[in-house]
Design an enzyme around this catalytic site. Sequence first.
Site, mmCIF file in Angstrom:
data_model
loop_
_atom_site.group_PDB
_atom_site.id
_atom_site.type_symbol
_atom_site.label_atom_id
_atom_site.label_comp_id
_atom_site.label_asym_id
_atom_site.label_seq_id
_atom_site.Cartn_x
_atom_site.Cartn_y
_atom_site.Cartn_z
ATOM 1 N N ARG A 180 -16.722 36.881 21.859
ATOM 2 C CA ARG A 180 -16.208 35.652 22.455
ATOM 3 C C ARG A 180 -15.625 35.869 23.857
ATOM 4 N NH1 ARG A 180 -16.400 31.595 18.756
ATOM 5 N NH2 ARG A 180 -16.514 32.208 16.564
ATOM 6 N N LEU A 181 -16.069 36.914 24.520
ATOM 7 C CA LEU A 181 -15.650 37.177 25.899
ATOM 8 C C LEU A 181 -16.642 36.507 26.849
ATOM 9 C CD1 LEU A 181 -14.734 40.958 25.505
ATOM 10 C CD2 LEU A 181 -13.268 38.952 25.172
#
Length: 202
Positions: A180-181
């Site tokens: 989720r970066l």
Amino acid sequence: MTVKLIDLEADPFTLFDAWMKDAAAHEPNDPNAMALATATPQGRPSVRMILLKGADRRGFVFYTNLNSRKAAELKANPHAALLFHWKSIRRQIRIEGPVEPVSAAEADTYFASRSRISRLGAIASNQSHPLADRGIFEARLKELEEQYPGEDAVIPRPENWNGFRVVPDSFEFWQDRPYRLHDRATWTRDGKDGWTRQRLYP
């Protein structure tokens, strides 16, 4: 596989075209599908999925019945937001800006390109309004098929059917990255032809 970061030096329209081409190559259905958000003068939002039917440096075009809810909201509050989400390539694009009607010539050209039944359906449908019985709509469509027989029938564009163009004053490009970066970047119009570019935290 390492995903390259979004290029902040890119032209947003060129980048949109590149991502749309990737989506067309990988998305199994309707890569031109987009969510359209409108709002009433009181700020009450509504959103629906529609299809993009034209894109160039002037903006992003879709068509609708002018008696529909979306058209009524755009008349009262001529601003909109678009969202393209392509799960197949793990990317999305948000576009926001004012809305303007397309020219009659543009609408006529696109309407003529639609299939015969789609054109007749646009005439038969009182879009977004109550329908007491599906049979009423189907009977009206049958009447029109008899009125305009054959694939070469000249079917005039109804006066209550037209297109809108969203003129972008902002873009946001988003692409998935592990854990989720995610990578996000915005382009905000700072003049007729200028853009302020900025990367965002995920």
